[in-house]
Design a protein around this motif. Structure first.
Motif, PDB file in Angstrom:
ATOM      1  N   VAL A   1     -13.134  30.900 -36.953  1.00 30.37           N
ATOM      2  CA  VAL A   1     -12.941  30.274 -38.181  1.00 30.37           C
ATOM      3  C   VAL A   1     -12.349  29.278 -37.999  1.00 30.37           C
ATOM      4  O   VAL A   1     -11.535  28.777 -37.153  1.00 30.37           O
ATOM      5  CB  VAL A   1     -12.288  31.402 -39.144  1.00 30.37           C
ATOM      6  CG1 VAL A   1     -10.796  31.524 -38.542  1.00 30.37           C
ATOM      7  CG2 VAL A   1     -12.068  30.683 -40.415  1.00 30.37           C
ATOM      8  N   PRO A   2     -12.675  28.058 -38.881  1.00 28.64           N
ATOM      9  CA  PRO A   2     -11.866  26.683 -38.713  1.00 28.64           C
ATOM     10  C   PRO A   2     -10.289  26.889 -39.194  1.00 28.64           C
ATOM     11  O   PRO A   2     -10.305  27.679 -40.279  1.00 28.64           O
ATOM     12  CB  PRO A   2     -12.738  25.879 -39.601  1.00 28.64           C
ATOM     13  CG  PRO A   2     -14.220  26.325 -39.633  1.00 28.64           C
ATOM     14  CD  PRO A   2     -13.883  27.935 -39.499  1.00 28.64           C
ATOM     15  N   VAL A   3      -9.583  26.389 -38.745  1.00 24.92           N
ATOM     16  CA  VAL A   3      -8.114  26.250 -39.144  1.00 24.92           C
ATOM     17  C   VAL A   3      -7.855  25.678 -40.364  1.00 24.92           C
ATOM     18  O   VAL A   3      -7.051  26.323 -40.780  1.00 24.92           O
ATOM     19  CB  VAL A   3      -7.157  25.584 -38.053  1.00 24.92           C
ATOM     20  CG1 VAL A   3      -7.525  23.973 -38.157  1.00 24.92           C
ATOM     21  CG2 VAL A   3      -5.782  25.851 -38.267  1.00 24.92           C
TER      22      VAL A   3
ATOM     23  N   THR B   1      -7.831  24.793 -26.481  1.00 24.45           N
ATOM     24  CA  THR B   1      -8.701  23.898 -26.524  1.00 24.45           C
ATOM     25  C   THR B   1      -9.468  23.855 -27.628  1.00 24.45           C
ATOM     26  O   THR B   1      -9.847  22.604 -28.345  1.00 24.45           O
ATOM     27  CB  THR B   1      -9.566  23.725 -25.060  1.00 24.45           C
ATOM     28  OG1 THR B   1      -9.142  23.858 -23.879  1.00 24.45           O
ATOM     29  CG2 THR B   1     -10.669  22.691 -25.048  1.00 24.45           C
ATOM     30  N   ALA B   2     -10.177  24.884 -27.899  1.00 22.77           N
ATOM     31  CA  ALA B   2     -10.835  25.158 -29.320  1.00 22.77           C
ATOM     32  C   ALA B   2     -10.048  24.806 -30.416  1.00 22.77           C
ATOM     33  O   ALA B   2     -10.512  23.986 -31.468  1.00 22.77           O
ATOM     34  CB  ALA B   2     -11.582  26.156 -29.200  1.00 22.77           C
ATOM     35  N   LEU B   3      -8.597  25.220 -30.464  1.00 22.84           N
ATOM     36  CA  LEU B   3      -7.813  25.108 -31.306  1.00 22.84           C
ATOM     37  C   LEU B   3      -7.339  23.389 -31.771  1.00 22.84           C
ATOM     38  O   LEU B   3      -7.512  22.972 -32.774  1.00 22.84           O
ATOM     39  CB  LEU B   3      -6.454  25.967 -31.501  1.00 22.84           C
ATOM     40  CG  LEU B   3      -5.608  25.772 -32.376  1.00 22.84           C
ATOM     41  CD1 LEU B   3      -6.230  26.217 -33.917  1.00 22.84           C
ATOM     42  CD2 LEU B   3      -4.201  26.312 -32.150  1.00 22.84           C
ATOM     43  N   GLU B   4      -7.230  22.830 -30.543  1.00 22.57           N
ATOM     44  CA  GLU B   4      -6.707  21.339 -30.568  1.00 22.57           C
ATOM     45  C   GLU B   4      -7.777  20.369 -30.705  1.00 22.57           C
ATOM     46  O   GLU B   4      -7.573  19.424 -31.455  1.00 22.57           O
ATOM     47  CB  GLU B   4      -5.724  21.167 -29.414  1.00 22.57           C
ATOM     48  CG  GLU B   4      -4.478  22.057 -29.270  1.00 22.57           C
ATOM     49  CD  GLU B   4      -3.468  21.890 -30.463  1.00 22.57           C
ATOM     50  OE1 GLU B   4      -3.638  20.678 -30.925  1.00 22.57           O
ATOM     51  OE2 GLU B   4      -2.989  22.711 -30.765  1.00 22.57           O
ATOM     52  N   VAL B   5      -8.797  20.723 -29.979  1.00 23.42           N
ATOM     53  CA  VAL B   5     -10.086  19.593 -30.081  1.00 23.42           C
ATOM     54  C   VAL B   5     -10.764  19.902 -31.146  1.00 23.42           C
ATOM     55  O   VAL B   5     -11.397  18.920 -31.985  1.00 23.42           O
ATOM     56  CB  VAL B   5     -10.796  19.703 -28.584  1.00 23.42           C
ATOM     57  CG1 VAL B   5     -12.134  18.718 -28.746  1.00 23.42           C
ATOM     58  CG2 VAL B   5      -9.645  19.446 -27.688  1.00 23.42           C
ATOM     59  N   ASP B   6     -11.189  21.260 -31.477  1.00 22.09           N
ATOM     60  CA  ASP B   6     -12.121  21.178 -32.410  1.00 22.09           C
ATOM     61  C   ASP B   6     -11.733  22.024 -33.624  1.00 22.09           C
ATOM     62  O   ASP B   6     -12.622  22.027 -34.792  1.00 22.09           O
ATOM     63  CB  ASP B   6     -13.277  22.264 -32.090  1.00 22.09           C
ATOM     64  CG  ASP B   6     -14.079  21.773 -30.419  1.00 22.09           C
ATOM     65  OD1 ASP B   6     -14.302  20.458 -30.648  1.00 22.09           O
ATOM     66  OD2 ASP B   6     -14.265  22.699 -29.526  1.00 22.09           O
ATOM     67  N   GLY B   7     -10.497  22.089 -33.627  1.00 21.28           N
ATOM     68  CA  GLY B   7      -9.897  23.148 -35.190  1.00 21.28           C
ATOM     69  C   GLY B   7     -10.602  24.370 -35.426  1.00 21.28           C
ATOM     70  O   GLY B   7     -10.549  24.794 -36.501  1.00 21.28           O
TER      71      GLY B   7
END
Length: 322
Positions: free
Chosen positions: A24-26, A65-71
């Motif tokens: 899910v997007p942050v 990485t997914a959190l910081e780059v792709d949210g």
């Protein structure tokens, strides 16, 4: 509700939510929980230190990485959250005490959550054990308590009539309530006082009257005070008296701010006794007459002697007239 309590409740709800919504997007997570994406990111970083141990696989993990780059939020190693909780009787009793204390200051939907947890714990430890647990709180007018709870739930300003014992006076205060909490068996309201233009703590047993107003409580830009060391903290300007505590008064060190200096052979302790103000210190010494002796300052010692003399004279007059 305090910010720290809000964060704990939110983080407990975050894990099962993310387990059921992997990827899910942050931004969607933030919208779901009614906070900013930054708050969710901070929660996730804190959750990474949570688990059943201290090594990889024992702590909750996220794809940074997914959190910081792709949210995008991907949660890992959180399966332990779905395992049944096994606690000992001793741990269960400790939790019951904590929840019953918390219930005294809970409001609105919090009461439902606390009562549900209490019912499960009391069932787990058994009726005999749970019946032996008793949490004693100072009595508070239920109408006043209910009014304050409603003000917190509705976000409304309160009009209080408050008794200040140290000055033997009552005052009317308009306050914006922030939270209820317990400290040493007493209920307190933390609120922004418009008269003092600062945060203040109000003991509920000293609130003479509380009226709910139609004015919305304002969200004042002020940091919540850390209560881990208690409601009363000693600073450079805090009044203190140099006293001798006789053995019968040693219990004072468990309830009040005391700095022990030396101990004599007969068990008397020389100590610094700190207080909110000089009147409070004077009353505490008088309540423990014969067990606490003031050494310094001279002004406080003279006041205690004079008050004790007046009390004895009034007692003698009552005895002679009877």
């Amino acid at each position: 509700m305090s910010r720290s309590r809000q964060q704990v409740i939110r983080m407990l709800a975050l894990v099962p939510y993310l387990q059921g919504n992997d990827g899910v997007p942050v931004n969607e997570v933030a919208a779901e929980f009614g906070v900013t994406p930054k708050v969710i990111r901070d929660d996730l970083r804190l959750l990474m230190y949570t688990g059943t141990g201290e090594y990889a696989g024992e702590l909750i993990d996220f794809d940074l990485t997914a959190l910081e780059v792709d949210g995008i939020v991907h949660i890992r190693d959180a399966e332990f959250m779905t395992r049944p909780l096994r606690i000992s009787t001793r741990e269960g009793v400790a939790l019951i005490v904590a929840l019953r204390t918390l219930r005294a200051s809970a409001s609105g939907s919090e009461l439902t959550v606390v009562d549900s947890a209490l019912a499960k714990l009391e069932s787990a430890v058994g009726d005999t054990v749970s019946a032996s647990v008793d949490v004693v709180m100072d009595r508070v007018d239920p109408t006043i308590h209910s009014t304050i709870v409603h003000a917190l739930a509705q976000g409304k300003r309160l009009q209080l009539t408050y008794a200040t014992v140290s000055r033997d006076e009552q005052s009317d205060r308009a306050v914006d309530p922030r939270r209820l909490f317990t400290e040493q068996g007493r209920l307190y309201l933390e609120a922004w006082c418009l008269k003092a233009e600062d945060l203040r703590f109000f003991r509920l047993d000293r609130v003479i009257d509380a009226q709910l107003t139609d004015v919305d409580a304002q969200d004042h830009d002020v940091n919540e005070r850390d209560m881990s060391d208690g409601i009363f903290t000693v600073g450079e300007a805090t009044p203190y008296a140099l006293v001798d505590l006789h053995p019968r008064a040693h219990w004072l060190t468990e309830y009040y701010q005391v700095e022990l200096l030396e101990q004599s052979e007969d068990g008397t302790w020389r100590a610094k006794l700190f207080g909110a103000d000089w009147d409070w210190l004077r009353r505490l010494v008088l309540r423990n007459a014969g067990s606490v002796s003031v050494i310094e300052p001279d002004t406080l010692r003279a006041q205690v002697v004079d008050d004790a003399r007046l009390a004895l004279e009034a007692y003698d007059e009552a005895e002679s007239s009877s």
